[in-house]
Design an enzyme around this catalytic site. Sequence first.
Site, mmCIF file in Angstrom:
data_model
loop_
_atom_site.group_PDB
_atom_site.id
_atom_site.type_symbol
_atom_site.label_atom_id
_atom_site.label_comp_id
_atom_site.label_asym_id
_atom_site.label_seq_id
_atom_site.Cartn_x
_atom_site.Cartn_y
_atom_site.Cartn_z
ATOM 1 N N GLY A 8 0.855 -1.192 0.000
ATOM 2 C CA GLY A 8 0.000 0.000 0.000
ATOM 3 C C GLY A 8 0.888 1.237 0.000
ATOM 4 N N GLY A 11 -0.131 4.931 -1.276
ATOM 5 C CA GLY A 11 -1.226 5.673 -0.643
ATOM 6 C C GLY A 11 -0.749 6.897 0.118
ATOM 7 N N GLN A 12 -1.715 7.556 0.781
ATOM 8 C CA GLN A 12 -1.411 8.799 1.499
ATOM 9 C C GLN A 12 -0.341 8.558 2.562
ATOM 10 O OE1 GLN A 12 -4.474 10.221 4.174
ATOM 11 N NE2 GLN A 12 -3.631 12.280 4.249
ATOM 12 N N ASP A 34 2.875 -1.974 -4.259
ATOM 13 C CA ASP A 34 1.509 -1.468 -4.442
ATOM 14 C C ASP A 34 1.016 -1.980 -5.801
ATOM 15 O OD1 ASP A 34 -0.033 1.244 -2.993
ATOM 16 O OD2 ASP A 34 -0.831 0.417 -4.867
ATOM 17 N N ASP A 53 -0.336 -7.346 -5.563
ATOM 18 C CA ASP A 53 -1.745 -7.343 -5.160
ATOM 19 C C ASP A 53 -1.806 -7.991 -3.780
ATOM 20 O OD1 ASP A 53 -4.860 -8.422 -6.741
ATOM 21 O OD2 ASP A 53 -4.399 -7.966 -4.636
ATOM 22 N N TYR A 142 -16.257 0.369 6.439
ATOM 23 C CA TYR A 142 -14.862 0.671 6.784
ATOM 24 C C TYR A 142 -14.628 0.399 8.261
ATOM 25 C CZ TYR A 142 -10.710 3.605 7.603
ATOM 26 O OH TYR A 142 -9.469 4.087 7.978
ATOM 27 N N LYS A 146 -12.410 -2.381 10.236
ATOM 28 C CA LYS A 146 -11.363 -1.954 11.172
ATOM 29 C C LYS A 146 -11.525 -2.652 12.527
ATOM 30 C CE LYS A 146 -8.762 0.264 8.530
ATOM 31 N NZ LYS A 146 -7.449 -0.345 8.240
ATOM 32 N N ILE A 172 -5.850 12.211 8.838
ATOM 33 C CA ILE A 172 -4.434 12.551 8.641
ATOM 34 C C ILE A 172 -4.310 13.605 7.546
ATOM 35 C CG2 ILE A 172 -2.170 11.689 7.934
ATOM 36 C CD1 ILE A 172 -2.928 9.005 9.168
#
Length: 314
Positions: A8, A11-12, A34, A53, A142, A146, A172
Site C-alpha cells: 500500500g 497511498g497517502q 503497491d 496485489d 470501513y 477496522k 491525517i
Amino acid sequence: MKNILVIGAAGQIGSELVPALRNKYGKNNVVAADLNTELNAEILQDGPFYKLDVLDTDSIVKTIKEHKVDTIYNLVALLSARGEADPQLSWKINMGGLVNLLEISREYNCAIFTPSSIGAFGPSTPKDKTPQDTIQRPTTIYGVTKVAGELLCDYYYKRFGVDARGVRYPGIISNVTAPGGGTTDYAVHIYYDAIKQKNYSCFLSEDTSLDMMYMPDAIRAAIDVMEADPARLIHRNCFNVTAMNFTPKEIAKEIKKHIPEFEISYNVDPVRQAIADSWPNSMDDSAARDEWGWKHEYDLKSMTDDMLKVLKNR
Ligand code: VAH
C-alpha cells in the site's frame, strides 16, 4: 536491522512512510509494494519496488523470501466514504488482504503493523475523550473492517504469537499524496484550494468536530509502536493516537491568518456528514502515551504554518 515490506506504498500514508523507513533502516531494507505503479519517483528510485496485489499470496511470499522480510506494514484499505460506495469490495480488500498478510506473518514469522481508525467507533461510543477500551459498533463497512481487523490481529497474537500491532489514526493531513475516498479528506483539500483559489467548498458542516493529525506525527507513531518494548504493551490492536481536534470553521480561521482573503463555503455531503457524525469528537490516547511514549508534536497552528509553506513553495 529490520527488513521491511510496505504494502500500500502508493497511498497517502505509504508514500511518506517508505522514505521515512528507508532513512531509518536503510534504502535496501525497505521494499515498497503497491498495485498502483504511479508512485512518486522518490519511492521508485530509492529502493526496491514491486507491483503487488495484497490478495496474491504467492507473489507476496516470493518477495518476503527474496528480501528476508521480518516486518510488514499493511496500509491497504478502502477508506470510509469509498467503502460505502462498494461495501463488498471494501470487505474483500480490507479483510481479504489482512487475512492474507496475517497468515503470511504467522508462517514466515513477520511482525505486522495494520492501522485502525476513529472509524472503528460508532454512534454508541462515548464521543468525548473516547477511551482506549470502549463500545465499538461502527455503522460504516470501513469501521466494521477496522474493528474486525483489530480483533483478528489480537487473535493472531494470542493464538499464534504473531507480533501484530497498530494504532487508531484520526484524520491525517499531508502534502505529498492526496488521500482518496475519506471523510476527513476535507482537511487536506482545504489547504490546496486555499493556495490555488483562495476559497474552499466544504462537504462537512462548519461545527463538525473531528480528531486530526499531521503526517509527520502519523509516521512517527507507525515507527515507534513497532519499535516499542513488547513487555510494556498491555494493548496492541489498536492504540488510540491523536494530536489535535478541530472543526472546518476553526481550520478556516487558522488559514485566514495566512491568507486573509480566504473564504470557506459549505455544500454538505449527507453521506460523509453521517459518517463524521458517527465518529468521536475526541479520543483519549493515554494508553499509547503510557505504554510506548506516544507524543504528538504538531498542533493546528504549526501544521497550518508548515502545510501552507510547503504548498506555496510547490
Ligand atoms: C477516512 N481518512 O476519512 C480516513 C480515516 C479517520 C478517518 O480513517 O476514512
